[in-house]
Design a protein around this motif. Structure first.
Motif, short mmCIF file in Angstrom:
data_model
loop_
_atom_site.label_atom_id
_atom_site.label_comp_id
_atom_site.label_asym_id
_atom_site.label_seq_id
_atom_site.Cartn_x
_atom_site.Cartn_y
_atom_site.Cartn_z
N PHE A 1 7.51 12.09 -2.83
CA PHE A 1 6.85 12.27 -1.57
C PHE A 1 6.40 11.05 -0.88
N LEU A 2 5.70 10.25 -1.25
CA LEU A 2 5.10 9.00 -0.60
C LEU A 2 6.52 7.96 0.03
N GLU A 3 7.38 8.06 -0.89
CA GLU A 3 8.46 7.28 -0.76
C GLU A 3 9.03 7.97 0.80
N LYS A 4 9.15 9.22 0.60
CA LYS A 4 10.01 9.91 1.89
C LYS A 4 8.89 9.81 3.18
N LEU A 5 7.75 9.79 2.74
CA LEU A 5 6.69 9.79 3.86
C LEU A 5 6.73 8.49 4.66
N ARG A 6 7.08 7.48 3.74
CA ARG A 6 6.82 5.83 4.26
C ARG A 6 8.13 6.04 5.46
N SER A 7 9.31 6.62 5.28
CA SER A 7 10.42 6.57 6.37
C SER A 7 9.98 7.58 7.61
N VAL A 8 9.13 8.56 7.16
CA VAL A 8 8.88 9.32 8.37
C VAL A 8 7.50 8.80 9.14
N GLU A 9 6.37 8.38 8.30
CA GLU A 9 5.18 7.93 9.06
C GLU A 9 4.96 6.53 8.33
N PRO A 10 5.74 5.36 8.92
CA PRO A 10 5.58 4.11 8.11
C PRO A 10 4.10 3.55 8.36
N ASP A 11 3.48 3.97 9.21
CA ASP A 11 2.09 3.43 9.52
C ASP A 11 0.97 4.03 8.86
N ALA A 12 1.31 5.23 8.10
CA ALA A 12 0.40 6.01 7.35
C ALA A 12 -0.18 5.23 6.19
N VAL A 13 -1.27 5.11 5.91
CA VAL A 13 -1.56 4.51 4.48
C VAL A 13 -1.56 5.78 3.53
N ARG A 14 -1.01 5.16 2.26
CA ARG A 14 -0.41 5.98 1.24
C ARG A 14 -1.35 5.58 -0.08
N ILE A 15 -1.93 6.78 -0.65
CA ILE A 15 -2.63 6.73 -1.63
C ILE A 15 -2.15 7.79 -2.89
N LEU A 16 -2.00 7.25 -4.03
CA LEU A 16 -1.47 8.24 -4.95
C LEU A 16 -2.83 8.34 -5.90
N LEU A 17 -3.05 9.73 -6.04
CA LEU A 17 -3.86 10.33 -7.08
C LEU A 17 -3.31 10.89 -8.28
N THR A 18 -3.98 10.19 -9.39
CA THR A 18 -3.22 10.52 -10.60
C THR A 18 -4.07 10.51 -11.90
N GLY A 19 -3.58 11.39 -12.54
CA GLY A 19 -4.38 11.64 -14.01
C GLY A 19 -3.16 11.49 -14.92
N TYR A 20 -2.04 10.83 -14.48
CA TYR A 20 -0.88 10.33 -15.42
C TYR A 20 -1.33 9.26 -15.82
N ALA A 21 -1.09 9.02 -17.24
CA ALA A 21 -1.44 7.92 -18.23
C ALA A 21 -0.25 6.94 -18.22
N ASP A 22 0.92 7.19 -17.81
CA ASP A 22 2.00 6.41 -17.84
C ASP A 22 1.82 5.44 -16.52
N ILE A 23 1.37 3.96 -16.93
CA ILE A 23 1.01 3.07 -16.06
C ILE A 23 2.17 2.41 -15.40
N GLY A 24 3.70 2.65 -16.18
CA GLY A 24 4.73 2.00 -15.83
C GLY A 24 5.32 3.15 -14.69
N SER A 25 5.11 4.28 -14.85
CA SER A 25 5.49 5.28 -13.38
C SER A 25 4.77 5.04 -12.44
N THR A 26 3.49 4.93 -12.57
CA THR A 26 2.47 4.70 -11.50
C THR A 26 2.97 3.39 -10.81
N ILE A 27 3.29 2.26 -11.46
CA ILE A 27 3.71 1.05 -10.78
C ILE A 27 4.97 1.32 -9.94
N ALA A 28 5.82 1.97 -10.68
CA ALA A 28 7.02 2.13 -10.08
C ALA A 28 6.96 2.86 -8.72
N ALA A 29 6.06 3.74 -8.68
CA ALA A 29 5.62 4.67 -7.39
C ALA A 29 5.07 3.75 -6.62
#
Length: 186
Positions: free
Chosen positions: A82-110
């Motif tokens: 979603f945030l990747e798609k958002l970047r193309s639609v609303e590039p100036d919007a600040v994007r913050i990811l809220l996660t309880g997901y423990a996989d740091i690799g996936s978080t860094i990739a995101a």
């Protein structure tokens, strides 16, 4: 608007009352959305909510948002997509990811794919997330101000270049006139 007024406006010496920042909260859990809404509304933000990435993208078609907080794990479209798609639609919007997901690799990739400003771990600390949002919005405002000042500087430099060109011509013309008058007097 004169150049001085543009500069004063750009650097903030003549601030107009700014509308409150608009936050978009995206999560498939209504309890999380309610908790975040209760946290941010008293801070004076305009708060919008969406229960998934698709709904949020649809909402953005008619709403301008300054900052988006999205959950990572959602059905259909995860927060990173979603945030990747958002970047193309609303590039100036600040994007913050809220996660309880423990996989740091996936978080860094995101973070890299969506150019995400920050990620906040669940469960969050209210004062920490408020500070993250406040800082992100201040940074965004400074970046916008910097962009305006850079554009103003480029415009003014071009105007100065044009003035210098006409000034050289006017000096040549005036010099020729003075020489002509001098020749007539002699």
């Amino acid at each position: 608007m004169t150049q001085g007024q543009e500069l004063a406006t750009a650097v903030g010496s003549a601030p107009a009352p700014a509308p409150p920042a608009t936050l978009l909260l995206v999560d498939d859990e209504s309890s999380i959305l309610s908790a975040l809404r209760r946290l941010f509304r008293p801070e004076g933000y305009r708060v919008l909510v969406a229960e998934g990435g698709a709904a949020a993208l649809e909402m953005i078609q008619s709403e301008h948002v300054d900052l988006v907080i999205s959950d990572m794990r959602m059905p259909g479209m995860d927060g990173a997509q979603f945030l990747e798609k958002l970047r193309s639609v609303e590039p100036d919007a600040v994007r913050i990811l809220l996660t309880g997901y423990a996989d740091i690799g996936s978080t860094i990739a995101a973070i890299n794919a969506g150019q995400i400003h920050r990620y906040v771990a669940k469960p969050w600390n209210d004062s920490d997330i408020l500070l993250v949002v406040r800082d992100a919005l201040q940074r965004r405002a400074l970046e916008q101000q910097n962009r305006l000042l850079s554009e103003l500087s480029i415009r003014q430099n071009e105007e100065l270049r044009q003035l210098n060109l006409t000034l050289e011509d006017r000096v040549r013309q005036r010099t020729a006139e003075i020489e002509q008058i001098n020749d007539m007097l002699n």
